[in-house]
Design a protein around this motif. Structure first.
Motif, mmCIF file in Angstrom:
data_model
loop_
_atom_site.group_PDB
_atom_site.id
_atom_site.type_symbol
_atom_site.label_atom_id
_atom_site.label_comp_id
_atom_site.label_asym_id
_atom_site.label_seq_id
_atom_site.Cartn_x
_atom_site.Cartn_y
_atom_site.Cartn_z
ATOM 1 N N CYS A 368 0.659 -0.545 -0.014
ATOM 2 C CA CYS A 368 -0.082 -0.294 0.020
ATOM 3 C C CYS A 368 1.087 1.307 -0.586
ATOM 4 C CB CYS A 368 -0.810 -0.056 1.609
ATOM 5 S SG CYS A 368 -1.686 1.586 1.289
ATOM 6 N N GLU A 371 -3.210 4.494 -1.031
ATOM 7 C CA GLU A 371 -4.362 4.139 -2.326
ATOM 8 C C GLU A 371 -4.469 2.147 -1.651
ATOM 9 O OE1 GLU A 371 -6.560 4.009 -5.871
ATOM 10 O OE2 GLU A 371 -4.933 5.972 -6.196
ATOM 11 N N LYS A 373 -5.336 -0.791 -2.929
ATOM 12 C CA LYS A 373 -6.101 -1.738 -3.582
ATOM 13 C C LYS A 373 -7.106 -3.011 -3.505
ATOM 14 C CE LYS A 373 -1.545 -0.997 -6.105
ATOM 15 N NZ LYS A 373 -0.897 -0.240 -5.549
ATOM 16 N N PRO A 383 -10.958 5.993 -1.640
ATOM 17 C CA PRO A 383 -9.664 5.020 -1.798
ATOM 18 C C PRO A 383 -8.977 4.960 -1.046
ATOM 19 C CG PRO A 383 -10.308 7.482 -2.669
ATOM 20 C CD PRO A 383 -11.033 7.535 -2.090
ATOM 21 N N ASP A 384 -8.391 5.604 -0.279
ATOM 22 C CA ASP A 384 -7.421 5.316 0.868
ATOM 23 C C ASP A 384 -7.730 4.629 2.171
ATOM 24 O OD1 ASP A 384 -8.747 6.955 1.953
ATOM 25 O OD2 ASP A 384 -7.289 8.986 1.725
#
Length: 591
Positions: A368, A371, A373, A383-384
């Motif tokens: 990481c 952001e 995934k 997104p974070d």
């Protein structure tokens, strides 16, 4: 891996550990052995972290147990509820001394209760100095772990009381009023000199972190260099100092009557007197954090001081991290990092800035970089993965991309993301997630399917029918009608009663009737009429007749006057009309 190679690795690891431990005095660790182990039973790992199952010894807390909490020595609850008494709503912590606010740590029972503190404003914090309430500006909440948060303010202020109130107080396990961390040993390079050197040995004794036994303490003359402490040259960025404590030998209080402490920085020199003292403890609190680079203990009227321990409390300047403040936060996108070095990402929730460690809410990501995934930890989105799924019901889950709650909202909220409050719903305050319709009716004073309309000017209990708006009792003074929406504009002093609006003190000039809604028409003089019948008090205005003054003198000549009762024209008729009331017209005959 071969067995021989395995043992070789193990032996090398043990040598590293032994070298580390042998290089520092007992109970110290870190760069140049500057930091003292503050874990229970002094059981620390080589990096300062506590052994498994061990926690910080009181009164220490925070990163590697280096921060001292003033709560334990304050007038405070002996034990916080920690979910055992959710009805507890107020706690007051009264400190023994006035201190400068740096941050406040709060330990909760479990993560799911963290939202109780700030996201739903169920715990309010107030600070006081004496009887004066002090505001915390630009409040920030740093959620360092799943059960521990730190409150920080942009302003610096002195205080001596903390008051916690609200329905979330019952879930608090501990409160830590930070007094900072003792950086004296870090500042004053204890490894300079040789162990046989008297100056070095005395300095080590004064910085050994032990404040218990004060029977044998170095007796230092007024001119001795031990009273002058310079920040070391390898300290690349000065600590921000806010509190200094001197411990003296037992019975040495009289010696301290002329004691003062001088702090010098590159910007200014500040002379501060002792602000709090008991028999052997002398505390100086600064009104703001200082970037001092040297400290001098000044004696007035005394030739020497029996100095047992020197503690200098402070922390890193903004943008720095690490116990020795040698690291920067430049690698963090937000420019914020915790003293542990963790980068923080900040979001706004309910008007409060909440900061969380980057990547802390996407644990399955191995690489990481801010952001996430993979999916977020339950209860987070974005997104974070740093934004809370605010007010989502059930398990508290929401979509990572949209933030839409996967189940219903908690009671009192509506909308796809459950960000909007239900208006004025009764019962548990819950409503339909999509249209806002209240499930249990409206609270008193409101109406409509979603209860966002008020009951206007209803009197009594201020209640009305949810759908028609008809008031349950009378109207407020000055209003009338079934829904009390009409003003009693034509009543004297606008004083009327009942839903029909009967005027209590009569009508204002120009109106008549029980509710004074009928207008006095065509009245002469003051234009008043009888309050009940509407008959003009001073007769009809020019050009009108009959009792009600509603008939017009249409074709009277001269000034157009006619008799008030009969309508006979007093000055003849206009051309082409004849008769007493000039209401007959001449007609020309046709052949």
């Amino acid at each position: 891996m071969s067995l021989a190679k395995y043992f070789k690795v193990v032996c090398l690891a043990m040598m590293v550990v032994d070298t580390f431990q042998q290089g520092c005095e007992k109970n110290f660790f870190g760069n140049k052995c500057r930091f003292m182990c503050r874990c229970d039973n002094n059981r620390c790992q080589t990096d300062g972290s506590c052994d498994k199952g061990q926690s910080c010894t009181q009164p220490y807390f925070g990163h590697l147990c280096q921060y001292v909490s003033l709560t334990d020595s304050a007038e405070a609850p002996q034990r916080f509820p920690c979910s055992t008494d959710p009805t507890k709503v107020v706690f007051t912590i009264k400190l023994k001394e006035t201190i400068l606010f740096t941050f406040l740590g709060v330990q909760f029972d479990e993560f799911l209760l963290l939202p109780l503190m700030y996201r739903r404003n169920n715990v309010s914090l107030n600070f006081k100095l004496g009887q004066v309430t002090i505001d915390c500006f630009k409040k920030e909440i740093w959620e360092i772990s799943d059960s521990y948060v730190e409150l920080r303010c942009s302003n610096q202020f002195l205080f001596d009381q903390v008051i916690l109130s609200g329905s979330g107080v019952g879930y608090i396990c501990r409160v830590f009023v930070s007094g900072g961390r003792n950086v004296a040993r870090s500042l004053f390079s204890p490894q300079e000199g040789q162990s046989g050197d008297l100056f070095y040995n005395q300095r080590m004794l004064i910085l050994d972190g032990e404040t218990g036994d004060r029977s044998q303490c170095p007796k230092i003359k007024r001119t001795d260099k031990l009273l002058h402490w310079m920040w070391p040259s390898d300290t690349s960025s000065p600590f921000r100092i806010h509190r200094i404590i001197l411990y003296t030998a037992s019975g040495a209080k009289r010696q301290m009557s002329g004691l003062s402490i001088k702090l010098t920085s590159a910007k200014s020199t500040s002379l501060q007197n002792v602000t709090y003292a008991d028999d052997n403890k002398h505390v100086m609190t600064l009104s703001s954090q200082s970037d001092a680079t040297s400290l001098a203990i000044l004696l007035k009227g005394q030739d020497f001081i029996s100095l047992c321990e020197l503690e200098v409390y402070g922390d890193c300047m903004s943008g720095k991290s690490g116990l020795d403040c040698s690291s920067t936060c430049s690698h963090c996108n937000s420019g914020r990092c915790h003293v542990s070095g963790q980068c923080l990402g900040c979001v706004t929730e309910f008007g409060i800035t909440v900061c969380r460690p980057i990547c802390s809410k996407c644990p399955s990501d191995t690489n990481c970089n801010g952001e996430c995934k993979s999916e977020c930890t339950l209860g987070y989105t974005g997104p974070d993965c740093l934004q809370s799924c605010l007010n989502c019901g059930g398990a508290g889950a929401c979509d990572k991309d949209t933030g839409q709650c996967k189940e219903n909202c908690i009671d009192g909220f509506r909308g796809l993301n459950c960000h909007d409050k239900c208006w004025n719903c009764a019962g548990n305050g819950d409503c339909n997630r999509y249209n806002g319709s209240c499930h249990s009716g409206c609270t008193t004073g409101y109406r409509g399917d979603a209860c966002f309309l008020n009951c206007g000017h209803c009197g009594g209990t201020r209640s009305c029918d949810r759908y028609t708006g008809v008031c349950s009792s009378s109207c407020l003074p000055g209003y009338k009608g079934e829904d009390c929406s009409q003003e009693c504009t034509n009543c004297v002093r606008r004083n009327c009663s009942g839903l029909k609006g009967t005027c209590v003190n009569g009508c204002i000039d120009g109106y008549f009737g029980d509710d004074c809604e009928q207008e006095c028409v065509n009245c002469a003089g003051s234009k008043e009429c009888h309050q009940k019948t509407g008959v003009c008090t001073e007769g009809c205005a020019s050009g009108f007749y009959q009792e009600s003054c509603t008939e017009e003198c249409l074709h009277c000549g001269g000034r157009g006057f006619c008799h008030r009762e009969t309508g006979e024209c007093s000055e003849g008729c206009v051309p082409d009309f004849h008769g007493n009331r000039c209401d007959s017209e001449y007609h020309s005959s046709r052949e």
